[in-house]
Design a protein around this motif. Structure first.
Motif, PDB file in Angstrom:
ATOM      1  N   TRP A  55      12.495   0.323 -14.916  1.00 47.67           N
ATOM      2  CA  TRP A  55      12.500   0.627 -13.479  1.00 47.67           C
ATOM      3  C   TRP A  55      11.072   0.822 -12.964  1.00 47.67           C
ATOM      4  N   ILE A  56      10.269   1.558 -13.710  1.00 47.62           N
ATOM      5  CA  ILE A  56       8.887   1.807 -13.292  1.00 47.62           C
ATOM      6  C   ILE A  56       8.105   0.503 -13.186  1.00 47.62           C
ATOM      7  N   GLU A  57       8.282  -0.372 -14.153  1.00 46.67           N
ATOM      8  CA  GLU A  57       7.486  -1.594 -14.203  1.00 46.67           C
ATOM      9  C   GLU A  57       8.011  -2.714 -13.306  1.00 46.67           C
ATOM     10  N   ASN A  58       9.323  -2.731 -13.078  1.00 46.25           N
ATOM     11  CA  ASN A  58       9.906  -3.909 -12.434  1.00 46.25           C
ATOM     12  C   ASN A  58      10.735  -3.649 -11.182  1.00 46.25           C
ATOM     13  N   GLU A  59      11.214  -2.437 -10.979  1.00 46.58           N
ATOM     14  CA  GLU A  59      12.189  -2.217  -9.920  1.00 46.58           C
ATOM     15  C   GLU A  59      11.730  -1.271  -8.822  1.00 46.58           C
ATOM     16  N   GLN A  60      10.710  -0.488  -9.064  1.00 44.34           N
ATOM     17  CA  GLN A  60      10.263   0.415  -8.012  1.00 44.34           C
ATOM     18  C   GLN A  60       9.624  -0.375  -6.881  1.00 44.34           C
ATOM     19  N   ASP A  61       9.755   0.158  -5.696  1.00 43.58           N
ATOM     20  CA  ASP A  61       9.192  -0.452  -4.491  1.00 43.58           C
ATOM     21  C   ASP A  61       7.717  -0.079  -4.405  1.00 43.58           C
ATOM     22  N   LYS A  62       6.868  -1.043  -4.608  1.00 42.03           N
ATOM     23  CA  LYS A  62       5.424  -0.771  -4.636  1.00 42.03           C
ATOM     24  C   LYS A  62       4.883  -0.291  -3.295  1.00 42.03           C
ATOM     25  N   ALA A  63       5.664  -0.479  -2.240  1.00 45.72           N
ATOM     26  CA  ALA A  63       5.226  -0.037  -0.920  1.00 45.72           C
ATOM     27  C   ALA A  63       5.459   1.450  -0.702  1.00 45.72           C
ATOM     28  N   LYS A  64       6.167   2.090  -1.629  1.00 41.77           N
ATOM     29  CA  LYS A  64       6.493   3.505  -1.480  1.00 41.77           C
ATOM     30  C   LYS A  64       6.039   4.300  -2.707  1.00 41.77           C
ATOM     31  N   PRO A  65       5.718   5.575  -2.521  1.00 43.00           N
ATOM     32  CA  PRO A  65       5.581   6.445  -3.688  1.00 43.00           C
ATOM     33  C   PRO A  65       6.969   6.705  -4.255  1.00 43.00           C
ATOM     34  N   PHE A  66       7.042   7.065  -5.526  1.00 41.43           N
ATOM     35  CA  PHE A  66       8.360   7.341  -6.100  1.00 41.43           C
ATOM     36  C   PHE A  66       8.413   8.721  -6.731  1.00 41.43           C
ATOM     37  N   PHE A  67       9.617   9.269  -6.746  1.00 44.04           N
ATOM     38  CA  PHE A  67       9.932  10.466  -7.514  1.00 44.04           C
ATOM     39  C   PHE A  67      11.004  10.090  -8.522  1.00 44.04           C
ATOM     40  N   MET A  68      10.730  10.322  -9.797  1.00 41.89           N
ATOM     41  CA  MET A  68      11.725  10.088 -10.844  1.00 41.89           C
ATOM     42  C   MET A  68      11.984  11.383 -11.592  1.00 41.89           C
ATOM     43  N   TRP A  69      13.263  11.650 -11.849  1.00 40.79           N
ATOM     44  CA  TRP A  69      13.670  12.755 -12.726  1.00 40.79           C
ATOM     45  C   TRP A  69      14.295  12.110 -13.950  1.00 40.79           C
ATOM     46  N   PHE A  70      13.554  12.151 -15.061  1.00 44.09           N
ATOM     47  CA  PHE A  70      14.033  11.558 -16.309  1.00 44.09           C
ATOM     48  C   PHE A  70      14.512  12.683 -17.227  1.00 44.09           C
ATOM     49  N   ASN A  71      15.744  12.578 -17.716  1.00 49.58           N
ATOM     50  CA  ASN A  71      16.350  13.624 -18.544  1.00 49.58           C
ATOM     51  C   ASN A  71      16.680  13.102 -19.932  1.00 49.58           C
ATOM     52  N   PHE A  72      16.036  13.663 -20.954  1.00 51.88           N
ATOM     53  CA  PHE A  72      16.388  13.366 -22.337  1.00 51.88           C
ATOM     54  C   PHE A  72      17.589  14.203 -22.778  1.00 51.88           C
ATOM     55  N   MET A 121       0.836  -1.207   0.000  1.00 52.04           N
ATOM     56  CA  MET A 121       0.000   0.000   0.000  1.00 52.04           C
ATOM     57  C   MET A 121       0.862   1.244   0.000  1.00 52.04           C
ATOM     58  N   LYS A 122       0.423   2.238  -0.723  1.00 49.20           N
ATOM     59  CA  LYS A 122       1.132   3.509  -0.705  1.00 49.20           C
ATOM     60  C   LYS A 122       0.900   4.207   0.625  1.00 49.20           C
ATOM     61  N   ARG A 123       1.808   5.081   0.966  1.00 50.38           N
ATOM     62  CA  ARG A 123       1.716   5.807   2.230  1.00 50.38           C
ATOM     63  C   ARG A 123       0.508   6.746   2.200  1.00 50.38           C
ATOM     64  N   VAL A 124      -0.331   6.714   3.222  1.00 51.12           N
ATOM     65  CA  VAL A 124      -1.524   7.547   3.298  1.00 51.12           C
ATOM     66  C   VAL A 124      -1.168   8.903   3.883  1.00 51.12           C
ATOM     67  N   PHE A 125      -1.844   9.946   3.429  1.00 54.65           N
ATOM     68  CA  PHE A 125      -1.593  11.281   3.972  1.00 54.65           C
ATOM     69  C   PHE A 125      -1.809  11.296   5.476  1.00 54.65           C
ATOM     70  N   ALA A 126      -0.861  11.847   6.191  1.00 56.45           N
ATOM     71  CA  ALA A 126      -1.018  12.042   7.629  1.00 56.45           C
ATOM     72  C   ALA A 126      -1.554  13.440   7.924  1.00 56.45           C
ATOM     73  N   VAL A 127      -1.300  14.370   7.005  1.00 62.07           N
ATOM     74  CA  VAL A 127      -1.699  15.759   7.212  1.00 62.07           C
ATOM     75  C   VAL A 127      -2.372  16.254   5.944  1.00 62.07           C
ATOM     76  N   LEU A 128      -3.468  16.984   6.081  1.00 56.94           N
ATOM     77  CA  LEU A 128      -4.117  17.550   4.912  1.00 56.94           C
ATOM     78  C   LEU A 128      -3.244  18.631   4.309  1.00 56.94           C
ATOM     79  N   LEU A 129      -3.291  18.735   2.985  1.00 53.19           N
ATOM     80  CA  LEU A 129      -2.555  19.805   2.329  1.00 53.19           C
ATOM     81  C   LEU A 129      -3.133  21.143   2.761  1.00 53.19           C
TER      82      LEU A 129
END
Length: 479
Positions: A216-233, A1-9
Motif C-alpha cells: 500500500w505504501i509503495e503502490n496504492e497511497q495517493d501521492k497528492a495527499k499525506p497519509f496516516f496508517m495504523w499498522f497492527n501486529f 505535491m503534499k499539502r503545504v502548511f496553511a497555519v504555523l504550529l
C-alpha cells in the motif's frame, strides 16, 4: 505535491516549518504484548531487534509511556475513541461487544483534513452494530483503506468450531497461493505446540500483513495527499508459532529467567484477576518463544520502514512504534497482564522523526497512549490539537522545546487505578495504596507508601482528580 502548511504550529512551529515544508505522513506501528526486556537496545540486550534498534537510534524512547488500559481490547478501543476505560466501561477483552453509536474516533479527523487513511493488521476494535464486519466498522471510524484480521489463535479457534473463515483476507491469500492445506496441517497439532512450516514470511499472518502494508505504501497511497496508517501486529503475542528459522535465531541467544518470582508485599485482588500464577515448567519455552516471535516481528518492522524508503516517503514520515501493553512472562511469579505493574503497563514507545525531533534520546517524561492523538494532530498542523482530542496531551513541545507536558500518566483496571511519574509509580485499589521508587526499585518489589506520605498523598490526589475530571465512570459493559 503534499499539502503545504496553511497555519504555523502553535508550539515548535518555527523549528518544524524551517526543516520541512510538507505535511508529514504519520504511521503508528503497534505490536501486541511486547515486553520491553525482550528487546535489545531498549531492553536487556538479548532480543534480536536490529530494526527496532535502528528506529530507536533515529528517535526518542519513552520508558515511562504506559497503556491506559493494559489489555488488548481496552487499549485499542480507548485509543481509537480517545477515551479512558472508565468512560466506555471497557476494562477487559470480554467487555463491550459494541462501541457507542456515533462515537468520536480520531482517524476521522485526519480524513476530514485531507489525509488518506489506512488500517492494516490485527483488529480488536469493536463494531457499532451486530454483524458489522471488521472492515466496515473501521471504514466507519475513518479509514479509507482497510485490510484487517483477527488474531492467529482466533482464526484457529473459529476453524475448530466449524465457523466460516473464507472471507478473512489472510485465508484468501493462502488459498490463492495454494498454502491453505499446509496452514490447516500446521495448526492441527495437539497441545498448542504448532509452528508454522511456511518457507515464505508472507504466508505467516504477520508476514502477510506486512506485505499488505508495504504494498500500500509503495503502490496504492495517493501521492497528492499525506497519509496516516495504523499498522497492527499480532506478534509477539502467543502462541509462539513462528517458523523454525526464527527459533534458530532465539536458540543462539542466552535468555535470562524472570527478574522476580513473587511480589514483595500484599496485592489487592483487582490487580490479580486478569493474570495468573506462572507455571515454572512452561516459562523457559514461553520466554524463548517470545524471543522468536519478537525476531519475526522485528524483521517485518524493517520491511515497513524499507517500503517507506523505497517510496521516497521515509524522511517525511513520523514513525511511532509502540505496544498495546506488556506482559508478565514469569516476573513477580505471574503470567498474562491486565494489571498495573510495570510488566503489564509499559508500551515500548519510540517516536522517530529526525526532521524535527532528537535522535537516539531517552525521555523519562511519563506518557499515555492517548497522548499520541494530539501529538499526531499537532504534527499534521491541526489547530488546537489538545482541544480536538478527547483526552491526552501533545508531546511535541517536549520533543521540540524540552517543555514538560504532564506530571503523571494514568492507567486503570476495574477496581484499581495508577499514576506513573518520572520516578514513582502509585497504585490504589480497595483502599490499599502502593508506591514504588522506580529509580531504586526498578523491579517494583518494595511498597514505600507509608514511608513517603507526601508523595503518596500527592499522587493519590492526582488519581482522584483524574477520575473526577476525565468524564463518566461506567461499570463494565458486557453487551
Amino acid at each position: 505535491m503534499k499539502r503545504v502548511f496553511a497555519v504555523l504550529l502553535f508550539i515548535g512551529s518555527m523549528s518544524f516549518v524551517s526543516q520541512t515544508k510538507k505535511t508529514p505522513n504519520i504511521i503508528f506501528i503497534e505490536v501486541d504484548d511486547l515486553m520491553p526486556r525482550f528487546m535489545n537496545k531498549l531492553g536487556e540486550g538479548f532480543g534480536h531487534t536490529p530494526n527496532i534498534d535502528r528506529l530507536a537510534e533515529q528517535g526518542v524512547h519513552f520508558p515511562h509511556a504506559v497503556a491506559q488500559g493494559p489489555m488488548c481490547g481496552p487499549s485499542r478501543n480507548t485509543l481509537i475513541t480517545g477515551l479512558y476505560s472508565h468512560n466506555l466501561g471497557f476494562y477487559k477483552n470480554g467487555d463491550m461487544r459494541f462501541l457507542p453509536e456515533n462515537v468520536w474516533t480520531f482517524p476521522k479527523v485526519f480524513q476530514e483534513n485531507g489525509y488518506q487513511t489506512a488500517y492494516v493488521g490485527k483488529s480488536h476494535v469493536r463494531p457499532q452494530k451486530r454483524n458489522q464486519s471488521k472492515a466496515d466498522a473501521l471504514k466507519a471510524y475513518g479509514f479509507d483503506f482497510v485490510n484487517a484480521s483477527g488474531e492467529r489463535h482466533a482464526i484457529w479457534r473459529d476453524l475448530k468450531k466449524g465457523k466460516d473463515v473464507s472471507e478473512i483476507p489472510f485465508i484468501k491469500h493462502l488459498k490463492k497461493r495454494g498454502k491453505y492445506d499446509q496452514f490447516l496441517k500446521d495448526n492441527n497439532v495437539p497441545g498448542h505446540k504448532m509452528r508454522s512450516t511456511m518457507q515464505d514470511d508472507v504466508d505467516y499472518l504477520d508476514g502477510y500483513m506486512a506485505h499488505v502494508g508495504s504494498y500500500w505504501i509503495e503502490n496504492e497511497q495517493d501521492k497528492a495527499k499525506p497519509f496516516f496508517m495504523w499498522f497492527n501486529f499480532c506478534l509477539p503475542h502467543g502462541p509462539y508459532d513462528v517458523p523454525q528459522r526464527y527459533y534458530d535465531i532465539a536458540n543462539k541467544i542466552k535468555i535470562p529467567g524472570p527478574k522476580t518470582n513473587k511480589f514483595g508485599h500484599f496485592v489487592p485482588e483487582p490487580l490479580l484477576v486478569g493474570n495468573k500464577p506462572a507455571e515454572a515448567k512452561k516459562l523457559p519455552k514461553e520466554r524463548i518463544g517470545e524471543v522468536a516471535n519478537v525476531a519475526f516481528m522485528d524483521k517485518m518492522v524493517g520491511k515497513l520502514i524499507a517500503s517507506l524508503k523505497r517510496s521516497g516517503e521515509l524522511e517525511n514520515t513520523v514513525i511511532v512504534f509502540f505496544s498495546d501493553h506488556s506482559i508478565f512472562l514469569g516476573n513477580h511469579g505471574r503470567s498474562h497482564k491486565t494489571t498495573l505493574f510495570e510488566e503489564a503497563l509499559n508500551t515500548s514507545m519510540i517516536i522517530s522523526y529526525p526532521n524535527l525531533f532528537p535522535k537516539d534520546k531517552i525521555s523519562m517524561q511519563p506518557m499515555e497512549l492517548l497522548d499520541l492523538i494530539p501529538t499526531a494532530f499537532e504534527l499534521a498542523g491541526f489547530k488546537n490539537p489538545n482541544k480536538i482530542a478527547k483526552n491526552g496531551i501533545s508531546v511535541v513541545p517536549l520533543l521540540t522545546l524540552k517543555e514538560k507536558v504532564r506530571e503523571y500518566a494514568f492507567s486503570e483496571v476495574y477496581g484499581a487505578q495508577s499514576a506513573t511519574g518520572e520516578r514513582y509509580r502509585y497504585i490504589t485499589s480497595e483502599g490499599y495504596e502502593i508506591l514504588y521508587d522506580r529509580v531504586n526499585d526498578p523491579n517494583e518489589m518494595k511498597n514505600i507508601a507509608k514511608e513517603n506520605p507526601k508523595v503518596t498523598k500527592k499522587m493519590g490526589d492526582a488519581v482522584k482528580n483524574w477520575m473526577k475530571n476525565s468524564g463518566a465512570v461506567l461499570e463494565p459493559k458486557t453487551h
